[in-house]
Design an enzyme around this catalytic site. Structure first.
Site, PDB file in Angstrom:
ATOM      1  CB  SER A   1       1.850  -4.527   9.545  1.00  0.00           C
ATOM      2  OG  SER A   1       1.959  -5.852  10.020  1.00  0.00           O
ATOM      3  NE  ARG A   2      -1.784  -1.334  14.547  1.00  0.00           N
ATOM      4  CZ  ARG A   2      -1.216  -0.211  14.088  1.00  0.00           C
ATOM      5  NH1 ARG A   2       0.061  -0.205  13.733  1.00  0.00           N
ATOM      6  NH2 ARG A   2      -1.908   0.910  14.007  1.00  0.00           N
TER       7      ARG A   2
ATOM      8  N   GLY B   1       0.856  -1.179   0.000  1.00  0.00           N
ATOM      9  CA  GLY B   1       0.000   0.000   0.000  1.00  0.00           C
ATOM     10  C   GLY B   1       0.892   1.229   0.000  1.00  0.00           C
TER      11      GLY B   1
ATOM     12  CD  GLU C   1       3.260  -2.719  19.747  1.00  0.00           C
ATOM     13  OE1 GLU C   1       3.300  -3.505  18.788  1.00  0.00           O
ATOM     14  OE2 GLU C   1       3.045  -1.500  19.633  1.00  0.00           O
TER      15      GLU C   1
ATOM     16  CB  ILE D   1       3.887   2.209   4.545  1.00  0.00           C
ATOM     17  CG1 ILE D   1       3.077   3.305   5.235  1.00  0.00           C
ATOM     18  CG2 ILE D   1       5.261   2.088   5.206  1.00  0.00           C
ATOM     19  CD1 ILE D   1       2.649   2.982   6.660  1.00  0.00           C
TER      20      ILE D   1
ATOM     21  CG  HIS E   1       4.186   0.686  17.358  1.00  0.00           C
ATOM     22  ND1 HIS E   1       3.031  -0.022  17.537  1.00  0.00           N
ATOM     23  CD2 HIS E   1       3.980   1.426  16.232  1.00  0.00           C
ATOM     24  CE1 HIS E   1       2.155   0.273  16.584  1.00  0.00           C
ATOM     25  NE2 HIS E   1       2.720   1.167  15.773  1.00  0.00           N
TER      26      HIS E   1
HETATM   27  N1  LIG Z   1       5.081   0.576  12.707  1.00  0.00           N
HETATM   28  C1  LIG Z   1       4.399   1.711  12.662  1.00  0.00           C
HETATM   29  O1  LIG Z   1       4.638   2.651  13.413  1.00  0.00           O
HETATM   30  C2  LIG Z   1       3.324   1.874  11.632  1.00  0.00           C
HETATM   31  C3  LIG Z   1       3.109   3.149  11.083  1.00  0.00           C
HETATM   32  C4  LIG Z   1       2.109   3.287  10.133  1.00  0.00           C
HETATM   33  C5  LIG Z   1       1.356   2.186   9.736  1.00  0.00           C
HETATM   34  N2  LIG Z   1       1.586   0.975  10.301  1.00  0.00           N
HETATM   35  C6  LIG Z   1       0.808  -0.199   9.875  1.00  0.00           C
HETATM   36  O2  LIG Z   1       0.966  -0.348   8.463  1.00  0.00           O
HETATM   37  C7  LIG Z   1      -0.290  -0.613   7.876  1.00  0.00           C
HETATM   38  C8  LIG Z   1      -0.283  -0.187   6.423  1.00  0.00           C
HETATM   39  O3  LIG Z   1      -0.305   1.215   6.325  1.00  0.00           O
HETATM   40  P1  LIG Z   1      -0.493   1.922   4.880  1.00  0.00           P
HETATM   41  O4  LIG Z   1      -0.602   3.371   5.143  1.00  0.00           O
HETATM   42  O5  LIG Z   1       0.538   1.468   3.914  1.00  0.00           O
HETATM   43  O6  LIG Z   1      -1.926   1.336   4.473  1.00  0.00           O
HETATM   44  P2  LIG Z   1      -2.514   1.073   3.023  1.00  0.00           P
HETATM   45  O7  LIG Z   1      -3.963   0.853   3.207  1.00  0.00           O
HETATM   46  O8  LIG Z   1      -2.056   2.129   2.076  1.00  0.00           O
HETATM   47  O9  LIG Z   1      -1.806  -0.297   2.565  1.00  0.00           O
HETATM   48  C9  LIG Z   1      -2.153  -1.553   3.022  1.00  0.00           C
HETATM   49  C10 LIG Z   1      -2.132  -2.515   1.849  1.00  0.00           C
HETATM   50  O10 LIG Z   1      -2.294  -3.844   2.346  1.00  0.00           O
HETATM   51  C11 LIG Z   1      -3.154  -4.553   1.465  1.00  0.00           C
HETATM   52  N3  LIG Z   1      -3.794  -5.617   2.219  1.00  0.00           N
HETATM   53  C12 LIG Z   1      -4.769  -5.523   3.150  1.00  0.00           C
HETATM   54  N4  LIG Z   1      -5.051  -6.726   3.668  1.00  0.00           N
HETATM   55  C13 LIG Z   1      -4.247  -7.609   3.057  1.00  0.00           C
HETATM   56  C14 LIG Z   1      -4.064  -9.011   3.166  1.00  0.00           C
HETATM   57  N5  LIG Z   1      -4.784  -9.738   4.037  1.00  0.00           N
HETATM   58  N6  LIG Z   1      -3.149  -9.591   2.363  1.00  0.00           N
HETATM   59  C15 LIG Z   1      -2.423  -8.863   1.498  1.00  0.00           C
HETATM   60  N7  LIG Z   1      -2.535  -7.527   1.368  1.00  0.00           N
HETATM   61  C16 LIG Z   1      -3.437  -6.911   2.128  1.00  0.00           C
HETATM   62  C17 LIG Z   1      -4.141  -3.510   0.935  1.00  0.00           C
HETATM   63  O11 LIG Z   1      -4.669  -3.904  -0.321  1.00  0.00           O
HETATM   64  C18 LIG Z   1      -3.256  -2.262   0.850  1.00  0.00           C
HETATM   65  O12 LIG Z   1      -2.710  -2.107  -0.443  1.00  0.00           O
HETATM   66  C19 LIG Z   1      -1.292   0.114   8.782  1.00  0.00           C
HETATM   67  O13 LIG Z   1      -2.576  -0.462   8.718  1.00  0.00           O
HETATM   68  C20 LIG Z   1      -0.678  -0.045  10.160  1.00  0.00           C
HETATM   69  O14 LIG Z   1      -1.161  -1.221  10.775  1.00  0.00           O
HETATM   70  C21 LIG Z   1       2.542   0.800  11.247  1.00  0.00           C
HETATM   71  O1  LIG Z   2      -0.882   2.901  12.466  1.00  0.00           O
HETATM   72  C1  LIG Z   2      -0.117   3.828  12.718  1.00  0.00           C
HETATM   73  O2  LIG Z   2      -0.278   4.978  12.268  1.00  0.00           O
HETATM   74  C2  LIG Z   2       1.087   3.599  13.563  1.00  0.00           C
HETATM   75  O3  LIG Z   2       1.187   2.288  13.969  1.00  0.00           O
HETATM   76  C3  LIG Z   2       1.147   4.534  14.728  1.00  0.00           C
HETATM   77  O4  LIG Z   2       0.182   4.165  15.642  1.00  0.00           O
END
Ligand SMILES: NC(=O)c1ccc[n+]([C@@H]2O[C@H](COP(=O)([O-])OP(=O)(O)OC[C@H]3O[C@@H](n4cnc5c(N)ncnc54)[C@H](O)[C@@H]3O)[C@@H](O)[C@H]2O)c1
Ligand SMILES: O=C(O)[C@H](O)CO
Length: 320
Positions: free
Chosen positions: A231-232, A151, A261, A153, A280
């Site tokens: 991710s999570r 997606g 966590e 990120i 995180h």
């Molecule tokens: N570590 C951190 O601090 C941090 C920061 C930001 C986001 N995140 C995590 O990263 C995730 C992604 O963020 P993003 O902004 O890129 O979101 P996004 O919605 O742009 O991208 C997520 C992608 O995953 C795909 N997807 C969803 N479920 C799926 C599955 N079961 N199998 C395969 N692909 C699947 C979707 O089609 C999408 O393209 C967030 O939901 C969050 O949990 C973590």
């Molecule tokens: O999903 C997010 O934006 C990050 O994990 C920060 O909580």
């Protein structure tokens, strides 16, 4: 004009807080510890807006306790703590903060891979211990990176990897033609697992993704594989990851998120020598966290005045 009644489940950044104070009468939890559930439900009895800091669980019970609630805003892109369908049923729009944290989180995610591959953190520990010696890692150049969840990120991580000379494959729920034009090749999940040298996971946590990296998936990876999860935590079966690392079924893991966590200091994962964990901090730069707080404040204020949220998750909601 009377001010909107708003609950903040924790403190936020000064710029966003100032914006809220101009239009809202706020109850803010300043600790110690997380806001107790009873206290939160009590505060919500007459609240019109909820600014959710710290991923507090939003469910039917909470929504029932808040009959005047017109909007919920959260300063994160992930929203696995929110029952979005219940929000929609109750006519409450919910806004997250996509986009503004993409580059910071991609930096940290790729940084984890680079640090694991080149043992940067291990080298620093050796130097501090007075042991000036070579610690060997592995090249990223020429290797294949598999991105699961390409997606916003994931795509930004792929750009960084490409600049380092890596080949990119990905697996996603939906294909991404623009990224394919940039050289990312779509493959099945199984093919990604078996052919990647490094795997980065960036899927949202959902019923589909919970536990998607378990024993079967680690067994399919190369014994030389590097695995990064930003991710999570619950997307990974922690025991299966521990076994895979301990039995050298994969080479190394780097995690920014864990299950549980926070991870306790005596957790077995922390006893392994082939793992790197950060607390995180994917989006944790001053600039990015400030932008996230500002966007959350904009969502909240829009909802309070009955306007569409700039970044609304449940766009089909019928506003109260
Ligand atoms: N570590 C951190 O601090 C941090 C920061 C930001 C986001 N995140 C995590 O990263 C995730 C992604 O963020 P993003 O902004 O890129 O979101 P996004 O919605 O742009 O991208 C997520 C992608 O995953 C795909 N997807 C969803 N479920 C799926 C599955 N079961 N199998 C395969 N692909 C699947 C979707 O089609 C999408 O393209 C967030 O939901 C969050 O949990 C973590
Ligand atoms: O999903 C997010 O934006 C990050 O994990 C920060 O909580």
């Amino acid at each position: 004009m009377s001010k909107y009644k708003v609950v903040l489940t924790g403190t936020t950044w000064p710029e966003a807080y100032e914006k809220l104070l101009e239009q809202c009468e706020v109850k803010v939890w300043e600790g110690p510890g997380p806001l107790p559930r009873d206290q939160l439900l009590d505060w919500l009895a007459d609240a019109e807006g909820l600014f959710n800091v710290g991923h507090v669980k939003v469910d039917e019970e909470l929504l029932d306790a808040a009959p005047n609630l017109r909007v919920i805003a959260q300063s994160s892109v992930g929203y696995d703590n929110i029952d979005v369908e219940a929000c929609t049923r109750k006519g409450v729009p919910f806004g997250n903060t996509p986009g503004v944290l993409v580059e910071a989180t991609a930096d940290l995610t790729f940084g984890l891979l680079l640090s694991a591959a080149r043992r940067i953190h291990e080298g620093w520990e050796l130097v501090k211990a007075g042991q000036w010696r070579t610690v060997y890692g592995t090249d990223l150049y020429g290797k294949t990176l598999g991105v699961v969840g390409l997606g916003d990120i994931g795509s930004a991580v792929a750009r960084r990897a490409k600049a380092c000379g890596m080949n990119i494959i990905y697996h996603n729920r939906t294909r991404r033609p623009n990224d394919e034009q940039e050289g990312a090749t779509y493959v099945s999940f199984d093919e990604l697992l078996t052919t990647s040298d490094c795997i980065v996971c960036l899927v949202p946590l959902s019923n589909h993704s919970r536990g998607m990296f378990s024993k079967e998936q680690f067994n399919k990876m190369k014994p030389t594989a590097y695995f990064v999860n930003a991710s999570r935590g619950p997307v990974v079966d922690t025991q299966a990851l521990y076994d895979a690392l301990q039995q050298n079924k994969i080479a190394y893991a780097a995690l920014d998120v864990t299950d549980p966590e926070p991870i306790p200091a005596d957790h077995p994962l922390l006893s392994l020598s082939n793992i790197l964990i950060t607390p995180h901090i994917g989006s944790a730069t001053y600039e990015t966290r400030n932008s996230m707080a500002n966007l959350a404040a904009e969502n909240l204020l829009a909802g309070l005045s009955g306007k569409p949220l700039p970044t609304c998750v449940n766009q089909s909601v019928n506003y109260k």
